[in-house]
Design a protein around this motif. Structure first.
Motif, PDB file in Angstrom:
ATOM      1  N   PHE A  67       0.843  -1.192   0.000  1.00 17.93           N
ATOM      2  CA  PHE A  67       0.000   0.000   0.000  1.00 17.93           C
ATOM      3  C   PHE A  67       0.883   1.249   0.000  1.00 17.93           C
ATOM      4  N   PHE A  68       0.504   2.243  -0.798  1.00 17.48           N
ATOM      5  CA  PHE A  68       1.295   3.476  -0.872  1.00 17.48           C
ATOM      6  C   PHE A  68       0.485   4.724  -0.527  1.00 17.48           C
ATOM      7  N   ARG A  69      -0.850   4.641  -0.544  1.00 14.83           N
ATOM      8  CA  ARG A  69      -1.690   5.768  -0.173  1.00 14.83           C
ATOM      9  C   ARG A  69      -2.778   5.316   0.800  1.00 14.83           C
ATOM     10  N   TYR A  70      -3.123   6.249   1.669  1.00 12.72           N
ATOM     11  CA  TYR A  70      -4.174   6.043   2.660  1.00 12.72           C
ATOM     12  C   TYR A  70      -5.065   7.267   2.621  1.00 12.72           C
ATOM     13  N   ALA A  71      -6.371   7.071   2.590  1.00 13.91           N
ATOM     14  CA  ALA A  71      -7.309   8.183   2.669  1.00 13.91           C
ATOM     15  C   ALA A  71      -8.377   7.831   3.681  1.00 13.91           C
ATOM     16  N   ALA A  72      -8.899   8.848   4.353  1.00 12.47           N
ATOM     17  CA  ALA A  72      -9.916   8.608   5.369  1.00 12.47           C
ATOM     18  C   ALA A  72     -10.846   9.795   5.487  1.00 12.47           C
ATOM     19  N   VAL A  73     -12.050   9.506   5.941  1.00 11.71           N
ATOM     20  CA  VAL A  73     -13.003  10.531   6.350  1.00 11.71           C
ATOM     21  C   VAL A  73     -13.043  10.510   7.872  1.00 11.71           C
ATOM     22  N   PHE A  74     -12.869  11.675   8.476  1.00  9.33           N
ATOM     23  CA  PHE A  74     -12.835  11.805   9.936  1.00  9.33           C
ATOM     24  C   PHE A  74     -14.051  12.583  10.421  1.00  9.33           C
ATOM     25  N   SER A  75     -14.526  12.206  11.609  1.00 11.73           N
ATOM     26  CA  SER A  75     -15.601  12.935  12.269  1.00 11.73           C
ATOM     27  C   SER A  75     -15.339  12.920  13.769  1.00 11.73           C
ATOM     28  N   LYS A  76     -16.242  13.504  14.526  1.00 12.74           N
ATOM     29  CA  LYS A  76     -16.139  13.539  15.985  1.00 12.74           C
ATOM     30  C   LYS A  76     -16.740  12.290  16.642  1.00 12.74           C
ATOM     31  N   TYR A  77     -17.255  11.374  15.826  1.00 15.94           N
ATOM     32  CA  TYR A  77     -17.929  10.193  16.367  1.00 15.94           C
ATOM     33  C   TYR A  77     -16.904   9.100  16.675  1.00 15.94           C
ATOM     34  N   LYS A  78     -16.631   8.898  17.956  1.00 15.68           N
ATOM     35  CA  LYS A  78     -15.514   8.055  18.376  1.00 15.68           C
ATOM     36  C   LYS A  78     -15.771   6.563  18.185  1.00 15.68           C
ATOM     37  N   ASN A  79     -16.966   6.098  18.481  1.00 16.10           N
ATOM     38  CA  ASN A  79     -17.219   4.659  18.527  1.00 16.10           C
ATOM     39  C   ASN A  79     -17.930   4.116  17.296  1.00 16.10           C
ATOM     40  N   ILE A  80     -17.922   4.872  16.220  1.00  9.45           N
ATOM     41  CA  ILE A  80     -18.565   4.421  14.999  1.00  9.45           C
ATOM     42  C   ILE A  80     -17.763   3.278  14.363  1.00  9.45           C
ATOM     43  N   LYS A  81     -18.452   2.332  13.735  1.00 13.39           N
ATOM     44  CA  LYS A  81     -17.768   1.231  13.061  1.00 13.39           C
ATOM     45  C   LYS A  81     -17.080   1.754  11.808  1.00 13.39           C
ATOM     46  N   ILE A  82     -15.787   1.492  11.694  1.00  9.71           N
ATOM     47  CA  ILE A  82     -15.003   1.998  10.562  1.00  9.71           C
ATOM     48  C   ILE A  82     -15.231   1.119   9.330  1.00  9.71           C
ATOM     49  N   VAL A  83     -15.565   1.744   8.220  1.00  5.68           N
ATOM     50  CA  VAL A  83     -15.717   1.045   6.950  1.00  5.68           C
ATOM     51  C   VAL A  83     -14.397   1.142   6.195  1.00  5.68           C
ATOM     52  N   GLN A  84     -13.790  -0.005   5.885  1.00  9.02           N
ATOM     53  CA  GLN A  84     -12.492  -0.009   5.214  1.00  9.02           C
ATOM     54  C   GLN A  84     -12.602  -0.649   3.837  1.00  9.02           C
ATOM     55  N   LYS A  85     -11.814  -0.126   2.911  1.00  7.30           N
ATOM     56  CA  LYS A  85     -11.796  -0.629   1.540  1.00  7.30           C
ATOM     57  C   LYS A  85     -10.356  -0.654   1.039  1.00  7.30           C
ATOM     58  N   GLU A  86      -9.997  -1.700   0.324  1.00  9.53           N
ATOM     59  CA  GLU A  86      -8.686  -1.803  -0.305  1.00  9.53           C
ATOM     60  C   GLU A  86      -8.870  -1.794  -1.815  1.00  9.53           C
ATOM     61  N   VAL A  87      -8.080  -0.967  -2.493  1.00  7.10           N
ATOM     62  CA  VAL A  87      -8.192  -0.870  -3.942  1.00  7.10           C
ATOM     63  C   VAL A  87      -6.820  -1.077  -4.581  1.00  7.10           C
ATOM     64  N   VAL A  88      -6.747  -2.053  -5.471  1.00  4.60           N
ATOM     65  CA  VAL A  88      -5.578  -2.263  -6.317  1.00  4.60           C
ATOM     66  C   VAL A  88      -5.849  -1.507  -7.618  1.00  4.60           C
ATOM     67  N   ILE A  89      -4.952  -0.620  -7.991  1.00  3.00           N
ATOM     68  CA  ILE A  89      -5.231   0.262  -9.129  1.00  3.00           C
ATOM     69  C   ILE A  89      -5.147  -0.471 -10.471  1.00  3.00           C
ATOM     70  N   LYS A  90      -4.074  -1.224 -10.681  1.00  2.52           N
ATOM     71  CA  LYS A  90      -3.857  -1.875 -11.977  1.00  2.52           C
ATOM     72  C   LYS A  90      -3.784  -3.395 -11.836  1.00  2.52           C
ATOM     73  N   THR A  91      -4.238  -4.099 -12.863  1.00  6.23           N
ATOM     74  CA  THR A  91      -4.149  -5.557 -12.921  1.00  6.23           C
ATOM     75  C   THR A  91      -2.825  -5.953 -13.554  1.00  6.23           C
ATOM     76  N   THR A  92      -2.611  -7.261 -13.700  1.00  7.85           N
ATOM     77  CA  THR A  92      -1.342  -7.749 -14.269  1.00  7.85           C
ATOM     78  C   THR A  92      -1.159  -7.354 -15.727  1.00  7.85           C
ATOM     79  N   ASP A  93      -2.248  -7.084 -16.436  1.00  9.02           N
ATOM     80  CA  ASP A  93      -2.121  -6.646 -17.840  1.00  9.02           C
ATOM     81  C   ASP A  93      -2.140  -5.120 -17.971  1.00  9.02           C
ATOM     82  N   ASN A  94      -1.911  -4.414 -16.841  1.00  4.77           N
ATOM     83  CA  ASN A  94      -1.754  -2.959 -16.803  1.00  4.77           C
ATOM     84  C   ASN A  94      -3.036  -2.206 -17.165  1.00  4.77           C
TER      85      ASN A  94
END
Length: 236
Positions: free
Chosen positions: A192-219
């Protein structure tokens, strides 16, 4: 050599006057951000070419404000805004967010800040400022966000992956917590080379996480990247 412009489906980004050009990770960041319909005002800190503001204009009805410290980038962004179909929805400020006096607070703040710390290699001073933490530290940024965000407002940020823990620790000290996170890597064989997040004041909210691979093996773009970029990229 980068093109002097980048044509999207609904807008065009001229970039010849900006040190930092349009790049895929910034486009994915802008595409990934979800803004609630109740958001009436957005602030883009460090507008650069105006890319993120234009992407947000396409998906919201909010009034979008932007501040930029570099005069060349400021002028370029204003040209791009003026030439867009949403030109009446932008307000821009030339200045430093640390010291600039705004006459309002904002429902949502977005920032793609200086990326790197203590590893300066850029030759051009403008690119150094755009890429490195020379004028805007994380403490500066989180303090500005704290002052400029409405009580129930949220902010979103794009960072190098290796600075994730540093920023989250600092944000927590100011009572901001991630509620939605995306991790980016170039291919399945890369880390992983980049991380992005949305922040709020809500401390105990369940975090939704997503992983994205930009390119496939055939570019070619992965299905996940294609889904995000399709509303914007001309040839998807």
């Amino acid at each position: 050599m980068p093109n002097n412009y980048f044509q999207f489906k609904q807008f065009k980004v001229e970039q010849d006057k900006c040190a930092m050009k349009v790049c895929t990770d910034s486009c994915l960041f802008g595409a990934w951000i979800e803004v609630e319909k109740t958001v009436m005002s957005i602030l883009d800190i460090g507008i650069g070419t105006g890319l993120l503001s234009l992407m947000l204009a396409q998906k919201t009805t909010a009034q979008i404000h932007g501040i930029e410290i570099d005069e060349n980038a400021f002028r370029q962004a204003n040209e791009n805004y003026k030439n867009s179909i949403w030109n009446t929805r932008f307000t821009t400020y030339l200045g430093n967010v640390k010291t600039f006096t705004f006459n309002q607070q904002f429902d949502f703040i977005v920032c793609n800040p200086p990326f790197y710390k203590n590893d300066i290699s850029s030759v051009l001073q403008e690119e150094k400022i755009a890429k490195h933490s020379l004028r805007l530290t994380f403490t500066d940024l989180i303090t500005a966000i704290e002052n400029l965000l409405t009580n129930h407002g949220k902010f979103s940020i794009l960072l190098p992956f290796y600075r994730k823990d540093e920023f989250e620790t600092l944000a927590a000290k100011h009572q901001f917590y991630p509620e939605k996170i995306i991790f980016l890597k170039q291919t399945d064989e890369h880390n992983f080379f980049r991380y992005a997040a949305v922040f709020s004041k809500y401390k105990n909210i369940k975090i939704v996480q997503k992983e994205v691979v930009i390119k496939t093996t055939d570019n070619t773009y992965s299905d996940e990247a294609t889904t995000l970029l399709k509303p914007y990229y001309l040839h998807l």
